[in-house]
Design an enzyme around this catalytic site. Sequence first.
Site, short mmCIF file in Angstrom:
data_model
loop_
_atom_site.label_atom_id
_atom_site.label_comp_id
_atom_site.label_asym_id
_atom_site.label_seq_id
_atom_site.Cartn_x
_atom_site.Cartn_y
_atom_site.Cartn_z
N SER A 67 8.27 -2.83 -18.85
CA SER A 67 8.25 -1.39 -19.20
C SER A 67 8.74 -1.07 -20.53
O SER A 67 9.84 -1.39 -20.99
CB SER A 67 8.30 -0.43 -18.08
N ARG A 77 3.26 8.98 -28.15
CA ARG A 77 3.21 8.05 -27.22
C ARG A 77 2.17 6.93 -27.68
O ARG A 77 1.20 7.04 -28.60
CB ARG A 77 2.56 8.52 -25.78
N ALA A 79 4.03 -5.69 -8.76
CA ALA A 79 4.64 -4.79 -7.54
C ALA A 79 5.68 -4.17 -8.04
O ALA A 79 6.63 -4.81 -8.20
CB ALA A 79 4.79 -5.50 -6.30
N LEU A 84 0.83 -1.23 -0.19
CA LEU A 84 -0.08 0.10 0.04
C LEU A 84 0.78 1.30 -0.04
O LEU A 84 0.61 2.39 0.44
CB LEU A 84 -1.16 0.01 1.24
N TYR A 131 14.96 3.27 -13.14
CA TYR A 131 13.53 2.69 -13.14
C TYR A 131 13.51 1.74 -14.36
O TYR A 131 13.34 0.51 -14.13
CB TYR A 131 12.48 3.70 -13.48
#
Length: 314
Positions: A127, A218, A84, A40, A151
Amino acid sequence: MMTRQGLQTVLVTGAAGFIGSHLVDALLRQNLRVVGLDNLSTGTKSNLATAMEHEAFTLIEGDIRDRETVEQACDKAEVVFHLAAVTKVAESLRDPQKYHDINVTGTQNVISVAVNKQVSRLVFTSSAAVYGAPAKIPIPEEIPLNPLSPYGASKVEGERLCHEVADQHNLQAPQLRCFNVYGPRQPIDNEAGVISIFLHRARQGLPLVIYGDGHQTRDFIYIEDVVEAFIRAATLDTVSTQPINLGTGTAVSIRELAEEIQDQVPSCPIDIQYEAPRTGDIYHSVARINRLQRTLDFTPRYALRNGIAKTVEF
Ligand code: NAD
């Protein structure tokens, strides 16, 4: 949709997040038992409001870096959807260690538990950030990876771990390289969520702000298409061990996007505010989707106009 025979229990890490919570809802609609694991940190229980009412859903609040927690969450799971992660490019430049700890060490932990628990498949969420500024458009999966941020680098490393485990163990680990996902529940505090940011401003009667000339492009993919591709990656009898681009294959300029939102949100001002380009932003990004179509037998269904209409309705 066909599910592999006997598939009953699945684990979704990052279940309380934007993409994870939609995936959970879809899996519950398919009558699966779903365990969600989330600390969370950016996800919320309100994203899981529908799921919480379902007796086939269990939420475990905990961290993917904690072995015991992941073992508990993974108990009886036949498939793991691993979503996650920490996901903010700018933050990753300021705090690369955090991105390594969660996105790489955390992924290693999830994969290792999945192997021990004899999970048959783990779907890894990669990604388009793995490409950096791509030398070829639309981007084929085979081009050399050149992430421009910790990232993106953490996703390259995650993919590598998936290859390693597929070679050494009986765990298939397909990797989906998501492009710009949008839809209901997308937060507005992540720089990547341009559609949710534009919609938020449009509803408040504030002008849309474009960084740069607006011709940058994009590949925006609607959340329902993403969820369907994830479920296919988990349930088709055979699955590619190569990474798969998950985009629509359609390039949309930020200017076109702004105009679409002006069309659909009556309170949106006509004026667009232009600001200096942000450092590190790449100019063009659009997926080549032949592998998605061939290996998952899937072509995204939502054109931008329809996906935005559904998001606005929400
Ligand atoms: P999100 O932030 O809404 O979801 C990530 C979830 O992971 C959150 O609920 C967060 O609380 C949880 N989490 C973070 N660190 C954790 C930890 N240490 N232990 C347990 N849970 C943790 O973001 P999202 O957009 O739903 O992204 C989901 C996945 O998709 C991520 O792996 C992201 O990198 C990937 N992705 C998203 C997009 C996009 O356009 N949204 C594009 C490419 C890839």
